[in-house]
Design a protein around this motif. Structure first.
Motif, PDB file in Angstrom:
ATOM      1  N   THR A 153    -125.790 -34.647 -69.483  1.00  0.00           N
ATOM      2  CA  THR A 153    -125.947 -36.057 -69.847  1.00  0.00           C
ATOM      3  C   THR A 153    -127.148 -36.324 -70.741  1.00  0.00           C
ATOM      4  N   GLU A 154    -128.320 -35.884 -70.318  1.00  0.00           N
ATOM      5  CA  GLU A 154    -129.514 -36.119 -71.121  1.00  0.00           C
ATOM      6  C   GLU A 154    -130.140 -34.775 -71.430  1.00  0.00           C
ATOM      7  N   GLN A 155    -131.062 -34.797 -72.373  1.00  0.00           N
ATOM      8  CA  GLN A 155    -131.772 -33.559 -72.650  1.00  0.00           C
ATOM      9  C   GLN A 155    -132.818 -33.370 -71.573  1.00  0.00           C
ATOM     10  N   LYS A 156    -132.586 -32.470 -70.664  1.00  0.00           N
ATOM     11  CA  LYS A 156    -133.532 -32.256 -69.585  1.00  0.00           C
ATOM     12  C   LYS A 156    -134.070 -30.839 -69.583  1.00  0.00           C
ATOM     13  N   SER A 157    -134.101 -30.246 -70.750  1.00  0.00           N
ATOM     14  CA  SER A 157    -134.704 -28.919 -70.834  1.00  0.00           C
ATOM     15  C   SER A 157    -135.759 -28.976 -71.912  1.00  0.00           C
ATOM     16  N   ILE A 158    -136.640 -28.007 -71.892  1.00  0.00           N
ATOM     17  CA  ILE A 158    -137.558 -27.951 -73.015  1.00  0.00           C
ATOM     18  C   ILE A 158    -137.055 -26.923 -74.005  1.00  0.00           C
ATOM     19  N   ARG A 159    -137.461 -27.099 -75.256  1.00  0.00           N
ATOM     20  CA  ARG A 159    -136.937 -26.248 -76.312  1.00  0.00           C
ATOM     21  C   ARG A 159    -137.470 -24.821 -76.157  1.00  0.00           C
ATOM     22  N   ALA A 160    -136.863 -23.913 -76.882  1.00  0.00           N
ATOM     23  CA  ALA A 160    -137.204 -22.492 -76.736  1.00  0.00           C
ATOM     24  C   ALA A 160    -138.682 -22.239 -77.030  1.00  0.00           C
ATOM     25  N   LEU A 161    -139.307 -21.447 -76.180  1.00  0.00           N
ATOM     26  CA  LEU A 161    -140.717 -21.113 -76.356  1.00  0.00           C
ATOM     27  C   LEU A 161    -140.823 -19.700 -76.912  1.00  0.00           C
ATOM     28  N   LYS A 162    -141.761 -19.518 -77.803  1.00  0.00           N
ATOM     29  CA  LYS A 162    -141.976 -18.202 -78.400  1.00  0.00           C
ATOM     30  C   LYS A 162    -143.461 -18.048 -78.660  1.00  0.00           C
ATOM     31  N   CYS A 163    -143.990 -16.888 -78.449  1.00  0.00           N
ATOM     32  CA  CYS A 163    -145.398 -16.740 -78.787  1.00  0.00           C
ATOM     33  C   CYS A 163    -145.707 -15.313 -79.192  1.00  0.00           C
ATOM     34  N   GLU A 164    -146.780 -15.186 -79.954  1.00  0.00           N
ATOM     35  CA  GLU A 164    -147.265 -13.877 -80.333  1.00  0.00           C
ATOM     36  C   GLU A 164    -148.768 -13.907 -80.095  1.00  0.00           C
ATOM     37  N   LEU A 196    -139.161 -31.888 -54.204  1.00  0.00           N
ATOM     38  CA  LEU A 196    -138.508 -30.581 -54.229  1.00  0.00           C
ATOM     39  C   LEU A 196    -138.371 -30.097 -55.665  1.00  0.00           C
ATOM     40  N   CYS A 197    -138.534 -28.847 -55.814  1.00  0.00           N
ATOM     41  CA  CYS A 197    -138.439 -28.291 -57.155  1.00  0.00           C
ATOM     42  C   CYS A 197    -137.097 -27.586 -57.303  1.00  0.00           C
ATOM     43  N   PHE A 198    -136.385 -27.975 -58.320  1.00  0.00           N
ATOM     44  CA  PHE A 198    -135.011 -27.462 -58.472  1.00  0.00           C
ATOM     45  C   PHE A 198    -134.902 -26.304 -59.462  1.00  0.00           C
ATOM     46  N   ILE A 199    -136.056 -25.874 -59.935  1.00  0.00           N
ATOM     47  CA  ILE A 199    -135.959 -24.936 -61.037  1.00  0.00           C
ATOM     48  C   ILE A 199    -135.567 -23.533 -60.595  1.00  0.00           C
ATOM     49  N   LYS A 200    -134.578 -23.055 -61.235  1.00  0.00           N
ATOM     50  CA  LYS A 200    -134.216 -21.665 -60.995  1.00  0.00           C
ATOM     51  C   LYS A 200    -134.925 -20.841 -62.049  1.00  0.00           C
ATOM     52  N   ILE A 201    -135.663 -19.876 -61.604  1.00  0.00           N
ATOM     53  CA  ILE A 201    -136.351 -19.051 -62.585  1.00  0.00           C
ATOM     54  C   ILE A 201    -135.463 -17.869 -62.945  1.00  0.00           C
ATOM     55  N   LEU A 202    -134.956 -17.946 -64.124  1.00  0.00           N
ATOM     56  CA  LEU A 202    -134.104 -16.860 -64.590  1.00  0.00           C
ATOM     57  C   LEU A 202    -134.960 -15.681 -65.019  1.00  0.00           C
ATOM     58  N   LYS A 203    -134.326 -14.568 -65.213  1.00  0.00           N
ATOM     59  CA  LYS A 203    -135.099 -13.358 -65.454  1.00  0.00           C
ATOM     60  C   LYS A 203    -135.782 -13.358 -66.815  1.00  0.00           C
ATOM     61  N   SER A 204    -135.018 -13.609 -67.850  1.00  0.00           N
ATOM     62  CA  SER A 204    -135.663 -13.459 -69.156  1.00  0.00           C
ATOM     63  C   SER A 204    -135.592 -14.699 -70.041  1.00  0.00           C
ATOM     64  N   SER A 205    -134.594 -15.529 -69.829  1.00  0.00           N
ATOM     65  CA  SER A 205    -134.473 -16.659 -70.752  1.00  0.00           C
ATOM     66  C   SER A 205    -135.515 -17.715 -70.448  1.00  0.00           C
ATOM     67  N   VAL A 206    -135.848 -18.466 -71.440  1.00  0.00           N
ATOM     68  CA  VAL A 206    -136.928 -19.421 -71.307  1.00  0.00           C
ATOM     69  C   VAL A 206    -136.403 -20.835 -71.143  1.00  0.00           C
ATOM     70  N   THR A 207    -135.385 -21.159 -71.912  1.00  0.00           N
ATOM     71  CA  THR A 207    -134.838 -22.502 -71.776  1.00  0.00           C
ATOM     72  C   THR A 207    -133.951 -22.536 -70.543  1.00  0.00           C
ATOM     73  N   LEU A 208    -134.283 -23.421 -69.652  1.00  0.00           N
ATOM     74  CA  LEU A 208    -133.563 -23.462 -68.383  1.00  0.00           C
ATOM     75  C   LEU A 208    -132.982 -24.849 -68.135  1.00  0.00           C
ATOM     76  N   PHE A 209    -132.341 -24.964 -67.056  1.00  0.00           N
ATOM     77  CA  PHE A 209    -131.676 -26.159 -66.514  1.00  0.00           C
ATOM     78  C   PHE A 209    -131.290 -27.229 -67.537  1.00  0.00           C
ATOM     79  N   THR A 210    -130.257 -26.922 -68.303  1.00  0.00           N
ATOM     80  CA  THR A 210    -129.760 -27.904 -69.258  1.00  0.00           C
ATOM     81  C   THR A 210    -128.698 -28.755 -68.573  1.00  0.00           C
ATOM     82  N   MET A 211    -128.952 -30.036 -68.538  1.00  0.00           N
ATOM     83  CA  MET A 211    -127.956 -30.933 -67.976  1.00  0.00           C
ATOM     84  C   MET A 211    -127.180 -31.574 -69.121  1.00  0.00           C
TER      85      MET A 211
END
Lengths: 389, 265
Positions: B50-61, B33-48
């Motif tokens: 206890t442990e670092q379970k998110s990926i760092r901010a993404l940016k691109c040009e 099962l996939c627990f990811i909530k896709i938020l509208k604009s933010s990139v870093t999601l689901f921060t827990m």
């Protein structure tokens, strides 16, 4: 891959424009492109944007045995890297003719002008000395690589900090960056290069040429200057270009004043970087990646190449749609009203343009309602409210 | 579960076993099962907490370079890489393939000449690219991909793969699917840390994994592992990375949307 050939048409367009004192991108002949200097999180990482030309330099250091001929000096090594990223005709790992020229000129400007105090890099005479290595990566080639490369190299050298060393008898102890504050390099003066493209047998010269201008020019004049207006490099290249000595002098004068400005700008950028670092949470080059909402990427590329003078566009647009000398845009709840004033002679308008003679077209359009097909939801209506005499 | 090992390299280095397994053929992982909530604009999601379970901010040009067919400056946390794509180009005679496109990958380090480590990365990226580009659409041509390391904030390999994918998207080459790479490491306390920063990497670790997934069924395209851990942890790390890859795919969607629309700005 081979470089895209330059058409005669393009070449003649550039030459003709330059002869008329104009340039394809709308600059004057002695004007530089917009320069932007950014630094990375690591010491000695500097990215320079000169218009669309993009160059990154990284300085690193190692302890080596000094040369036997100069036993009490450190070493400075400059390496230019050009890969396919910069242009289609560059090959990774192999410098072409152009690459060697850039490398040598940067070396001449920075290394041979002795702006870095190499004696301070010696740790133990004849035994150990720092070797400073500058890697210059050309990321995008849109002309004038030499200036961009020198500026990036100088910026990186100014930004660089080497680990501190102490001597315990004849034993050298290198302190890690978190152990002791790293030491900046001793920079005696700030040399920069400024290039001119020579047209019409050296009679006309254009500062900071773009790739298009470089390729259609007869030759190139590269001047290396420092902030004290001292000349440290000079090179004229090209096939049989003759240049008058007065022209060289006037070029040098223009370049000297620009060099002073550029060094000032570099120092400002360095100071701003230092201030940011003290604040903490410093993310270096990340901030130079445009914010998501800041840039329309498709547009930025389209407008880069040919820029039409702005005033012409405005004139034409006004002639077509209104033919009214004075216009003022008034936004009111989705309805855009164009208010026109009958007084032709007064010149308080925001938009600069020549006053047009009141033509018959003007009279026709009075009191006409013009619907303009617009994408927005409310369908703005354009009204001309006041009568023209 | 069918696995085909295309290349298996084993090197003994510093008494630690580094092994690189490149799966050229996709294999299905456990469905979950996939627990990811896709938020509208933010990139870093689901921060827990206890442990670092998110990926760092993404940016691109995208389209940062005016000469390349496709280019991108991509940042993931403090890691910044630039990737450019030229192609389809005329292939050199010795590189020409009669039935498909030749993919050339150059990875450029920040200092010094490219060495063994860089060649290794090139190889991994090349196999990934070969998988996602529809190479048989352009026989007897070449595509030239260059990656420039700009700032090392850990996880350079996964950032490079993501940057290459964005650059390919920007260039408009026909792709079979997209690819998202995620790195995680197992620290000395057997804790899995997703998308570690440079400090965490330098502190030392038991194992480091980089996985790349495709955008269609989130199947595994590439797996690169170094270090020694029980298989259970490997499985766990892979599933965690698979979940995190959704964020990257979502980010790709946003990047493309941003590129082609002015209205959203």
């Amino acid at each position: 891959m081979k470089e895209t050939p330059l058409s005669i048409c393009e070449k003649q367009c550039v030459i003709q424009a330059v002869k008329e004192g104009q340039r394809v991108d709308g600059r004057s002949l002695a004007e530089q492109r917009k320069t932007c200097i950014t630094f990375g999180t690591e010491w000695g990482c500097c990215q320079v944007l000169l218009g669309n030309t993009r160059v990154m330099a990284q300085v690193s250091c190692t302890i080596q045995v000094p040369k036997s001929s100069r036993a009490n000096e450190g070493m400075l090594f400059i390496n230019v890297e050009m890969s396919t990223m910069a242009a289609e005709h560059f090959e990774a790992g192999r410098l072409g003719q152009q690459g060697i020229e850039v490398n040598r000129l940067v070396e001449r400007c920075i290394k041979d002008s002795r702006c870095i105090d190499l004696e301070s890099l010696c740790i133990l005479v004849e035994e150990q000395a720092w070797e400073i290595r500058v890697d210059i990566h050309v990321l995008n080639h849109e002309g004038n690589l030499i200036d961009a490369a020198t500026l990036a190299a100088l910026g990186a050298l100014c930004h660089f900090r080497r680990p501190d060393v102490t001597l315990d008898g004849r034993e050298v102890i290198v302190h890690q960056l978190d152990e002791r504050d790293p030491v900046p390099l001793t920079i005696l003066h700030y040399p920069l290069t400024l290039s001119f493209a020579l047209f019409d047998q050296g009679k006309i010269y254009a500062l900071d040429p773009t790739n298009l201008e470089e390729r259609s020019a007869d030759g190139k004049l590269v001047l290396g200057l420092n902030a004290y207006r001292e000349l440290c490099t000079l090179q004229i290249s090209g096939d049989g270009v003759f240049i008058r000595k007065e022209a060289v002098l006037s070029c040098a004068n223009v370049a000297a004043s620009r060099a002073v400005e550029m060094v000032e700008m570099l120092k400002k950028c360095l100071a701003a970087d230092a201030a940011e670092r003290i604040k903490g949470k410093y993310d270096g080059l990340v901030s130079s990646v445009a914010l998501e909402a800041e840039r329309i990427t498709t547009q930025s590329q389209a407008t880069a190449y040919f820029k039409t003078p702005v005033h012409n566009l405005e004139e034409n647009a006004d002639e077509e749609s209104l033919s009214v000398p004075k216009t003022k845009l008034v936004k009111d709840q989705g309805i855009v009203t164009l208010e026109t004033k009958s007084d032709v002679s007064s010149s308080e308008s925001d938009i600069e343009m020549e006053p047009l003679p009141p033509a018959s077209v003007v009279k026709k359009r009075v009191y006409e309602e013009i619907d303009i097909g617009n994408d927005s939801e409310e369908e703005p209506v354009m009204l001309i409210t006041k009568e023209l005499t | 579960m069918v696995t085909n090992f295309a290349c298996l390299q084993t090197t003994l280095h510093n008494f630690v076993l580094f092994f690189t397994i490149t799966f050229l053929v996709q294999f299905k992982t456990h469905s979950y099962l996939c627990f990811i909530k896709i938020l509208k604009s933010s990139v870093t999601l689901f921060t827990m907490e206890t442990e670092q379970k998110s990926i760092r901010a993404l940016k691109c040009e995208q389209s940062v370079l005016s000469r390349a067919d496709g280019s991108v400056m991509f940042s993931q946390g403090n890691t910044v890489v630039m990737a450019s794509v030229y192609g389809p180009l005329e292939a050199k005679i010795q590189k020409e393939l009669s039935d498909r496109m030749y993919v050339e990958v150059n990875y450029k380090p920040k200092t010094g000449m490219p060495g063994v480590a860089e060649r290794g990365k090139e190889k991994l990226i090349k196999t990934t690219c070969n998988h996602i580009i529809l190479t048989n659409l352009h026989p007897r041509t070449a595509v030239c991909i260059t990656i420039q390391e700009m700032q090392d904030g850990g996880t350079l390999l996964s950032a490079s793969i993501n940057a290459v994918c964005l650059a390919l998207l920007d260039s408009g080459l026909p792709l079979q699917c997209l690819v998202a790479a995620v790195t995680c490491l197992v620290d000395k306390k057997d804790k899995i840390i997703l998308d570690p920063c440079i400090r965490t990497v330098k502190e030392g670790y038991k194992a480091m994994f980089t996985f790349a997934f495709d955008s269609q069924k989130y199947n595994l395209i590439l797996s690169h592992c170094e270090g020694q851990v029980p298989y259970q942890l490997f499985q766990e790390a892979m599933e965690l990375c698979q979940k995190a890859s959704h964020i990257i795919f979502d980010f790709y969607r946003q990047a493309v949307l941003r590129k082609f629309s002015k209205e959203l700005l």
